[in-house]
Write an enzyme that holds these catalytic residues in place. Sequence first.
Site: not given
Ligand code: UD1
Length: 421
Positions: A24, A118, A308
Amino acid sequence: MAEILEIWGGRPLYGTVEIPSAKNSVLPLLAASVLCREKVCLKKVPHLSDVEVCLALMRSLGMDVRYGDTGVVIQPTANVEDASLQTELMQKMRASVLFLAPVLARCGYVEASLPGGCRLGKRPIDIHLDGLEHMGANVRWHGERLCLRAPRGLMGTKYTLRYPSVGATETLLLASVCAKGDTVLHGAACEPEIVDLANFLNQCGGKITGAGTETISVQGVSRLSGGAYTPIPDRIVGATWACAAAAAGGCVTLEGAQPEMFAPVLDALEQAGCRIWRRKNQVKIERRKELVGIGERKTAVYPGFPTDAAPLLAAALLGASGESCIRDTIFTNRFACADGFLAMGANVHRIGSDLRILPGGPLHGTTVAAQDLRGGAALVIAALAANGKTKIEDSFYIQRGYADLPQQLRRLGVKIQVKKT
Ligand code: UD1
């Protein structure tokens, strides 16, 4: 060709594992290197399918990237040739969304479809897009394709994220590092991977302060150089091996692990009855007696319990003598692996985003299927503790985040076979 993992469980683990650079961190660093005007070398990068997808995306942009034994080498490109990101690659993983901002910053234009990844529940990208709009990007949908334009470049801004999304914070760092003027991000994510990205960008000439806190300030610079960089160790891989040792018993040393980065997982395992030694770059975990339940645990953004690691800890606790309940507050479908746990004889109940784990009989080997990356790793952990042979189908999910897992398990004394179908 599909691969099935066959694991004979019931044996304790003994030995040492090396913790590689964090997936990540590596993925956003690869996206960041699109902005760099000099050669970039990322070290200790594990061989993962998600890294391969990033490299394929970079090659499709006309970049020269090599994936050797020492890491990834990225040659600078004078021009990004094609600002249209291929749908097939975008849909292979969530982190493909991180390429939007750097390509937009370099070309003034980017076109892509929604990222895959995922199936952990709803995963919108509204914060990424809203932040980019605040920086002057024009966001349009053409059917399923997303088009972002910023012909005069991105502008610094003050922006408050409505939720501390890791990915959106990374997008906005990548957008602002070379933007015109200053940017202040409020409500930013504080995960160690954000700090790592900021450190890399600063090493390349970026001017970012406050990464690791909720307020990050960025002074836009006109150009980023490059250089050699070793990303932080993978705290989720560290958590995986710690949970594997807890489930199977034995004693495992995690070389290169930074214990403070996954302290809540180690704390939970200690509470469950493991002995843990924490050093600066090493963790040792030993489990001799039966584990006990740990009561309730909730996931949270950093420095809370990482989402995770929720299925990994759950897998370790399946054989515990008391009750545990893990609630994921970040994703709604974190425990898809519960079907596999049930098939192996565990006494688990999935209620909404909670997984209740009750004492049950011993786990037994059977055929299960990985449904996502960490849930797949959780099935491996459960298989290590189960009597007899477990077959894990759809192991390609696991290869997204764990390099050479069968070989590593063999070194710890596990009997495992990989069957191609
Ligand atoms: C990253 C990690 C993933 C981890 C997650 C939370 C990477 C490649 N992946 O994923 O392994 O599980 O952080 O620690 O680094 N959300 C919104 N709008 C957005 C973006 C996010 O509503 O524009 C929500 C998502 O649906 C989720 C939450 O925010 O419920 C957390 O997501 P986010 O922190 O963005 O995770 P990722 O960056 O996708």
